[in-house]
Design an enzyme around this catalytic site. Structure first.
Site, PDB file in Angstrom:
ATOM      1  N   ALA A 152      46.042  33.663  39.175  1.00 46.57           N
ATOM      2  CA  ALA A 152      46.128  32.580  40.153  1.00 46.57           C
ATOM      3  C   ALA A 152      45.984  33.183  41.553  1.00 46.57           C
ATOM      4  O   ALA A 152      46.306  34.350  41.776  1.00 46.57           O
ATOM      5  CB  ALA A 152      47.474  31.890  40.018  1.00 46.57           C
TER       6      ALA A 152
ATOM      7  N   GLY B 118      47.309  34.554  35.392  1.00 45.15           N
ATOM      8  CA  GLY B 118      46.618  33.361  34.916  1.00 45.15           C
ATOM      9  C   GLY B 118      45.295  33.664  34.227  1.00 45.15           C
ATOM     10  O   GLY B 118      44.831  32.893  33.394  1.00 45.15           O
TER      11      GLY B 118
ATOM     12  N   GLU C  98      53.077  38.721  36.796  1.00 42.51           N
ATOM     13  CA  GLU C  98      53.808  37.801  37.674  1.00 42.51           C
ATOM     14  C   GLU C  98      55.138  38.359  38.170  1.00 42.51           C
ATOM     15  O   GLU C  98      55.553  38.141  39.304  1.00 42.51           O
ATOM     16  CB  GLU C  98      54.058  36.465  36.943  1.00 42.51           C
TER      17      GLU C  98
ATOM     18  N   GLU D  57      46.227  34.370  30.808  1.00 44.97           N
ATOM     19  CA  GLU D  57      46.651  33.109  30.182  1.00 44.97           C
ATOM     20  C   GLU D  57      45.449  32.228  29.808  1.00 44.97           C
ATOM     21  O   GLU D  57      45.472  31.537  28.786  1.00 44.97           O
ATOM     22  CB  GLU D  57      47.614  32.367  31.121  1.00 44.97           C
TER      23      GLU D  57
HETATM   24  N1  CAA Z   1      44.687  36.149  44.241  1.00 43.76           N
HETATM   25  C1  CAA Z   1      44.022  36.192  45.398  1.00 43.76           C
HETATM   26  N2  CAA Z   1      43.164  37.186  45.726  1.00 43.76           N
HETATM   27  C2  CAA Z   1      43.022  38.168  44.850  1.00 43.76           C
HETATM   28  C3  CAA Z   1      43.700  38.209  43.635  1.00 43.76           C
HETATM   29  C4  CAA Z   1      44.563  37.126  43.324  1.00 43.76           C
HETATM   30  N3  CAA Z   1      45.221  37.030  42.167  1.00 43.76           N
HETATM   31  N4  CAA Z   1      43.351  39.337  42.974  1.00 43.76           N
HETATM   32  C5  CAA Z   1      42.472  39.985  43.776  1.00 43.76           C
HETATM   33  N5  CAA Z   1      42.271  39.278  44.909  1.00 43.76           N
HETATM   34  C6  CAA Z   1      41.413  39.628  46.007  1.00 43.76           C
HETATM   35  C7  CAA Z   1      42.028  40.734  46.884  1.00 43.76           C
HETATM   36  O1  CAA Z   1      42.946  40.184  47.784  1.00 43.76           O
HETATM   37  C8  CAA Z   1      40.794  41.300  47.540  1.00 43.76           C
HETATM   38  O2  CAA Z   1      40.398  40.449  48.577  1.00 43.76           O
HETATM   39  P1  CAA Z   1      39.909  41.077  50.005  1.00 43.76           P
HETATM   40  O3  CAA Z   1      38.671  41.869  49.659  1.00 43.76           O
HETATM   41  O4  CAA Z   1      39.639  39.864  50.833  1.00 43.76           O
HETATM   42  O5  CAA Z   1      41.033  41.955  50.474  1.00 43.76           O
HETATM   43  C9  CAA Z   1      39.725  41.190  46.441  1.00 43.76           C
HETATM   44  O6  CAA Z   1      40.210  40.206  45.532  1.00 43.76           O
HETATM   45  C10 CAA Z   1      39.526  42.481  45.683  1.00 43.76           C
HETATM   46  O7  CAA Z   1      40.788  42.896  45.197  1.00 43.76           O
HETATM   47  P2  CAA Z   1      41.386  44.358  45.456  1.00 43.76           P
HETATM   48  O8  CAA Z   1      40.895  44.914  46.748  1.00 43.76           O
HETATM   49  O9  CAA Z   1      42.878  44.269  45.288  1.00 43.76           O
HETATM   50  O10 CAA Z   1      40.721  45.171  44.249  1.00 43.76           O
HETATM   51  P3  CAA Z   1      41.298  46.471  43.530  1.00 43.76           P
HETATM   52  O11 CAA Z   1      40.191  46.964  42.668  1.00 43.76           O
HETATM   53  O12 CAA Z   1      41.889  47.421  44.523  1.00 43.76           O
HETATM   54  O13 CAA Z   1      42.499  45.930  42.615  1.00 43.76           O
HETATM   55  C11 CAA Z   1      43.543  44.415  41.045  1.00 43.76           C
HETATM   56  C12 CAA Z   1      42.228  45.046  41.537  1.00 43.76           C
HETATM   57  C13 CAA Z   1      44.428  45.495  40.397  1.00 43.76           C
HETATM   58  C14 CAA Z   1      43.180  43.366  40.021  1.00 43.76           C
HETATM   59  C15 CAA Z   1      44.294  43.787  42.238  1.00 43.76           C
HETATM   60  O14 CAA Z   1      43.392  42.965  42.953  1.00 43.76           O
HETATM   61  C16 CAA Z   1      45.473  42.958  41.843  1.00 43.76           C
HETATM   62  O15 CAA Z   1      46.523  43.482  41.507  1.00 43.76           O
HETATM   63  N6  CAA Z   1      45.321  41.595  41.914  1.00 43.76           N
HETATM   64  C17 CAA Z   1      46.415  40.695  41.644  1.00 43.76           C
HETATM   65  C18 CAA Z   1      46.632  40.540  40.147  1.00 43.76           C
HETATM   66  C19 CAA Z   1      47.825  39.671  39.862  1.00 43.76           C
HETATM   67  O16 CAA Z   1      48.954  39.960  40.260  1.00 43.76           O
HETATM   68  N7  CAA Z   1      47.607  38.536  39.168  1.00 43.76           N
HETATM   69  C20 CAA Z   1      48.634  37.599  38.842  1.00 43.76           C
HETATM   70  C21 CAA Z   1      48.619  36.463  39.815  1.00 43.76           C
HETATM   71  S1  CAA Z   1      50.004  35.385  39.587  1.00 43.76           S
HETATM   72  C22 CAA Z   1      49.538  34.294  38.387  1.00 43.76           C
HETATM   73  O17 CAA Z   1      48.464  34.377  37.834  1.00 43.76           O
HETATM   74  C23 CAA Z   1      50.562  33.236  38.103  1.00 43.76           C
HETATM   75  C24 CAA Z   1      50.322  32.416  36.853  1.00 43.76           C
HETATM   76  O18 CAA Z   1      50.839  32.710  35.808  1.00 43.76           O
HETATM   77  C25 CAA Z   1      49.541  31.258  36.930  1.00 43.76           C
END
Ligand code: CAA
Length: 258
Positions: free
Chosen positions: A64, A109, A132, A112
């Site tokens: 998400a 998500g 999460e 999921e």
């Molecule tokens: N939401 C919003 N933006 C996201 C994102 C997310 N979940 N995941 C990645 N992005 C964005 C980053 O902010 C970044 O944007 P910018 O270039 O504008 O800074 C772009 O995507 C590229 O990401 P990274 O620079 O972080 O890439 P990386 O290769 O260094 O890392 C990653 C990759 C490990 C996947 C890292 O992006 C990450 O940890 N993302 C979050 C993953 C996460 O926590 N997901 C769970 C979300 S909560 C959820 O899903 C709730 C639910 O149950 C519904």
């Protein structure tokens, strides 16, 4: 649609989440488009199987959209969970099997969404996780329910409590995915699997999916009654007559999906 690309070829639909700049993270708009697309595909009788994947080589979906979620109120958080759950439930309920072709990160998500699909296959660089807990929330789109059902309580609890990522090989060991392929082969393999399903009777696939969807909702006796009911319905179809006649005449069946 701004964030979803769909193609249909030879009874196989491929739905691609197309927001690569944010690693295909789901904001409200992406969820609405996915919901609409799956509802539309679910009504198409010329589609026998669906592939869900992400654009680019890095992510299926990184979950998400964290930027959108940060300032939500409790009511908005609940609505966002409900919208995501509408998508996952729709994926689960459409008549056609959905294959998740996980081409990179499937986190939160994203994991999921993949869990709601009928079958998951992935590339060698895939990473799965329910991250999460690291963000101060819990899974909201079925992770606490479907991961337990698919992979068992111990593995699901470990992933959800620790927020750690697992690689493709570990996902394979736990049955989270059915197969792992080199990235360049993934979509070809997904296409082969989808085509082999789309060539069967769409009616029978729908009946089998409906029965298996209910396997965890009721006791064994209820599930067996449901199965017997659908088994009986098979005999009202042209495809049952054709399938058995073709076997007896020693030729391939030509299913008409009715
Ligand atoms: N939401 C919003 N933006 C996201 C994102 C997310 N979940 N995941 C990645 N992005 C964005 C980053 O902010 C970044 O944007 P910018 O270039 O504008 O800074 C772009 O995507 C590229 O990401 P990274 O620079 O972080 O890439 P990386 O290769 O260094 O890392 C990653 C990759 C490990 C996947 C890292 O992006 C990450 O940890 N993302 C979050 C993953 C996460 O926590 N997901 C769970 C979300 S909560 C959820 O899903 C709730 C639910 O149950 C519904």
């Amino acid at each position: 649609m701004a964030f979803i690309v769909t193609t249909v070829e030879d009874r196989v639909a491929t739905i691609t989440i197309d927001r690569p700049d944010a690693l295909n993270a789901f904001n409200t708009e992406v969820l609405r488009e996915l919901l609409q697309e799956f509802m539309t595909i679910g009504h198409r009788t010329d589609v026998g199987a669906v592939i869900l994947t992400g654009s680019g080589r890095k992510a299926f979906a990184a979950g998400a959209d964290i930027a959108e979620m940060r300032d939500k109120s409790p009511d908005e958080g609940r609505s966002f969970a409900e919208l995501g759950q509408m998508v996952t439930t729709t994926i689960e309920r459409i008549p056609q099997p959905v294959i998740a072709a996980v081409n990179g990160y499937a986190l939160g998500g994203g994991c999921e969404m993949a869990l709601a699909c009928d079958i998951r296959i992935c590339s060698e660089n895939a990473r799965f996780g329910q991250l999460e807990i690291n963000l101060g929330i819990i899974p909201g789109w079925g992770g606490s329910q479907r991961l337990v059902r698919l992979c068992g309580s111990g593995f699901a609890r470990e992933l959800i409590y620790t927020g750690r990522m697992v690689d493709a090989e570990e996902a394979l060991r736990w049955g989270l995915v059915n197969a792992v392929y080199p990235q360049d082969e993934l979509m070809g393999k997904a296409g082969e699997l989808a085509s082999s399903i789309a060539g069967k009777s769409g009616v029978m696939i729908q009946y089998a999916k409906a029965c298996m969807n209910r396997a965890f909702d009721q006791d064994l006796a209820g599930g067996l009654r449901l199965e017997a009911g659908f088994f009986g319905l098979c005999f009202a179809t042209e495809d049952q007559k054709e399938g058995m006649t073709a076997f007896l005449e020693k030729r391939p069946a030509e299913f008409k999906h009715r």
